[in-house]
Design a protein around this motif. Structure first.
Motif, PDB file in Angstrom:
ATOM      1  N   UNK A   1      -3.157   5.846  -6.849  1.00 44.73           N
ATOM      2  CA  UNK A   1      -2.628   6.074  -5.497  1.00 44.73           C
ATOM      3  C   UNK A   1      -3.344   5.215  -4.466  1.00 44.73           C
ATOM      4  N   UNK A   2      -4.617   4.932  -4.658  1.00 39.74           N
ATOM      5  CA  UNK A   2      -5.304   4.019  -3.747  1.00 39.74           C
ATOM      6  C   UNK A   2      -4.595   2.663  -3.741  1.00 39.74           C
ATOM      7  N   UNK A   3      -4.289   2.163  -4.940  1.00 42.82           N
ATOM      8  CA  UNK A   3      -3.648   0.848  -5.058  1.00 42.82           C
ATOM      9  C   UNK A   3      -2.234   0.866  -4.476  1.00 42.82           C
ATOM     10  N   UNK A   4      -1.443   1.862  -4.880  1.00 36.77           N
ATOM     11  CA  UNK A   4      -0.031   1.884  -4.470  1.00 36.77           C
ATOM     12  C   UNK A   4       0.109   2.197  -2.984  1.00 36.77           C
ATOM     13  N   UNK A   5      -0.655   3.193  -2.497  1.00 37.89           N
ATOM     14  CA  UNK A   5      -0.535   3.574  -1.090  1.00 37.89           C
ATOM     15  C   UNK A   5      -1.059   2.475  -0.177  1.00 37.89           C
ATOM     16  N   UNK A   6      -2.106   1.774  -0.602  1.00 40.53           N
ATOM     17  CA  UNK A   6      -2.607   0.655   0.196  1.00 40.53           C
ATOM     18  C   UNK A   6      -1.551  -0.444   0.310  1.00 40.53           C
ATOM     19  N   UNK A   7      -0.800  -0.651  -0.771  1.00 43.03           N
ATOM     20  CA  UNK A   7       0.281  -1.645  -0.741  1.00 43.03           C
ATOM     21  C   UNK A   7       1.355  -1.241   0.265  1.00 43.03           C
ATOM     22  N   UNK A   8       1.747   0.036   0.248  1.00 45.63           N
ATOM     23  CA  UNK A   8       2.743   0.505   1.216  1.00 45.63           C
ATOM     24  C   UNK A   8       2.213   0.424   2.635  1.00 45.63           C
ATOM     25  N   UNK A   9       0.931   0.759   2.829  1.00 48.40           N
ATOM     26  CA  UNK A   9       0.340   0.716   4.168  1.00 48.40           C
ATOM     27  C   UNK A   9       0.336  -0.714   4.711  1.00 48.40           C
ATOM     28  N   UNK A  10       0.174  -1.683   3.818  1.00 46.50           N
ATOM     29  CA  UNK A  10       0.235  -3.089   4.234  1.00 46.50           C
ATOM     30  C   UNK A  10       1.675  -3.529   4.488  1.00 46.50           C
ATOM     31  N   UNK A  11       2.602  -3.026   3.674  1.00 44.20           N
ATOM     32  CA  UNK A  11       3.990  -3.476   3.737  1.00 44.20           C
ATOM     33  C   UNK A  11       4.751  -2.905   4.933  1.00 44.20           C
ATOM     34  N   UNK A  12       4.692  -1.610   5.139  1.00 39.79           N
ATOM     35  CA  UNK A  12       5.579  -0.955   6.098  1.00 39.79           C
ATOM     36  C   UNK A  12       5.465  -1.511   7.529  1.00 39.79           C
ATOM     37  N   UNK A  13       4.273  -1.800   8.052  1.00 40.87           N
ATOM     38  CA  UNK A  13       4.201  -2.356   9.404  1.00 40.87           C
ATOM     39  C   UNK A  13       4.830  -3.741   9.540  1.00 40.87           C
ATOM     40  N   UNK A  14       5.030  -4.434   8.432  1.00 39.47           N
ATOM     41  CA  UNK A  14       5.626  -5.770   8.482  1.00 39.47           C
ATOM     42  C   UNK A  14       7.154  -5.736   8.591  1.00 39.47           C
ATOM     43  N   UNK A  15       7.750  -4.575   8.360  1.00 41.16           N
ATOM     44  CA  UNK A  15       9.206  -4.463   8.420  1.00 41.16           C
ATOM     45  C   UNK A  15       9.644  -4.279   9.866  1.00 41.16           C
ATOM     46  N   UNK A  16      10.564  -5.113  10.302  1.00 40.52           N
ATOM     47  CA  UNK A  16      10.952  -5.132  11.710  1.00 40.52           C
ATOM     48  C   UNK A  16      12.072  -4.163  12.046  1.00 40.52           C
ATOM     49  N   UNK A  17      12.909  -3.848  11.084  1.00 42.88           N
ATOM     50  CA  UNK A  17      14.029  -2.948  11.348  1.00 42.88           C
ATOM     51  C   UNK A  17      13.672  -1.506  10.991  1.00 42.88           C
ATOM     52  N   UNK A  18      14.282  -0.596  11.726  1.00 44.93           N
ATOM     53  CA  UNK A  18      14.124   0.841  11.445  1.00 44.93           C
ATOM     54  C   UNK A  18      12.655   1.232  11.327  1.00 44.93           C
ATOM     55  N   UNK A  19      11.853   0.838  12.317  1.00 46.08           N
ATOM     56  CA  UNK A  19      10.417   1.098  12.251  1.00 46.08           C
ATOM     57  C   UNK A  19      10.110   2.594  12.187  1.00 46.08           C
ATOM     58  N   UNK A  20      10.831   3.374  12.979  1.00 45.59           N
ATOM     59  CA  UNK A  20      10.568   4.816  12.981  1.00 45.59           C
ATOM     60  C   UNK A  20      10.915   5.435  11.632  1.00 45.59           C
TER      61      UNK A  20
END
Length: 298
Positions: free
Chosen positions: A35-54
């Motif tokens: 979960x450290x590996x996978x959740x860190x990946x999502x934490x890095x990825x999600x802020x980079x998405x410009x659409x539907x931020x909420x």
């Protein structure tokens, strides 16, 4: 999850209780690291998405909360010296906990699936990184979905085992195919005597890290290797990595479902593995050769 890794690591040394000849803290440790590996990946990825931020923030929060619920139950059961997965004992705590545990699994899968769908409509970085993320999260979802087959495909019927205190525990379901759980490899505990669906589950779940790392390495090399500076070339190479890794996921799934241990492949498995390796390397060589020829043209 990082704190859990530390706690479980200490538990391995300080707590001598075991389940199936393995420390009760081995499973919490593995889930914590994963979960450290996978959740860190999502934490890095999600802020980079410009659409539907909420919406993305909501999905990320849902993943975090359900992950805490899911792994939290595993930790509590380990501390109690009993099993979290497949445990059908009728005591009240376990019965309620299993319902909560199942809800967490569905939440993790649902959040990841929605993120994968929304990635199809967004671009992150260059083409290579975008496809690495799309294929990675998609194959990760497939790895999660495979976990649902563990109970149905591998189950041979109810069985009784002992908890850390020698008390009987009823289990319905198992990770192994053709052999009960136990007799596992060091660290992973994957079966050495039969098939184990945790192998393709792991391969699929962490594909996104492999693909993103490959894309970042190609981008870094592009500063020194002229023919890698073309975005199309990097995208082609990432596509080859994706196809080769997906074939590996399919191969480990096929091997496990045939009741074959990862460390004891038969001739058919070796042939498919060799064909996958040769095909992947040949495709990469052709793509590199074509890129270098185009670079050489004035």
């Amino acid at each position: 999850m990082s704190a859990l890794v530390l706690v479980a690591g200490f538990g391995l040394l300080a707590d001598g209780r075991e389940l199936m000849h393995q420390s009760i803290w081995a499973k919490p440790l593995k889930f914590g690291v994963s979960f450290v590996i996978y959740a860190a990946t999502l934490a890095w990825l999600l802020p980079k998405l410009r659409r539907a931020r909420r919406t993305m923030w909501t999905l990320g929060t849902a993943f975090a909360v359900t992950g805490l619920i899911d792994v939290g139950f595993i930790v509590v059961q380990a501390a109690r010296g009993t099993y979290s997965h497949f445990n059908v004992n009728t005591d009240t705590f376990n019965q309620i906990g299993q319902v909560i545990f199942s809800t967490g699994v569905v939440g993790l899968f649902g959040a990841s699936l929605l993120i994968a769908v929304m990635l199809l409509f967004q671009r992150v970085g260059d083409t290579a990184l975008t496809w690495a993320l799309r294929a990675g999260i998609g194959l990760s979802v497939a790895g999660m979905a495979l976990a649902s087959f563990i109970r149905g495909w591998a189950t041979t019927g109810p069985r009784t085992v002992e908890d850390a205190y020698g008390n009987p525990v009823s289990l319905v379901g198992q990770h192994g195919v053709g052999a009960p759980d136990g007799y596992g490899m060091p660290v992973t505990n994957w079966s050495t005597v039969g098939g184990d669906l945790r192998v393709p589950h792991f391969v699929g779940l962490h594909s996104i890290q492999v693909f993103v790392l490959a894309a970042l390495v190609l981008t870094a090399l592009a500063a020194r290797v002229p023919w890698l500076r073309r975005e199309r070339v990097r995208a082609q190479l990432i596509g080859i990595v994706i196809l080769g890794y997906t074939a590996l996921f399919a191969l480990t799934t096929w091997q496990a479902m045939r009741g074959q241990s990862l460390v004891h492949p038969d001739a058919a498995t070796w042939i498919v593995l060799a064909a996958t390796a040769v095909g992947t390397l040949l495709a990469a060589a052709l793509a590199i050769s074509a890129a270098r020829r185009r670079q050489a043209v004035p």
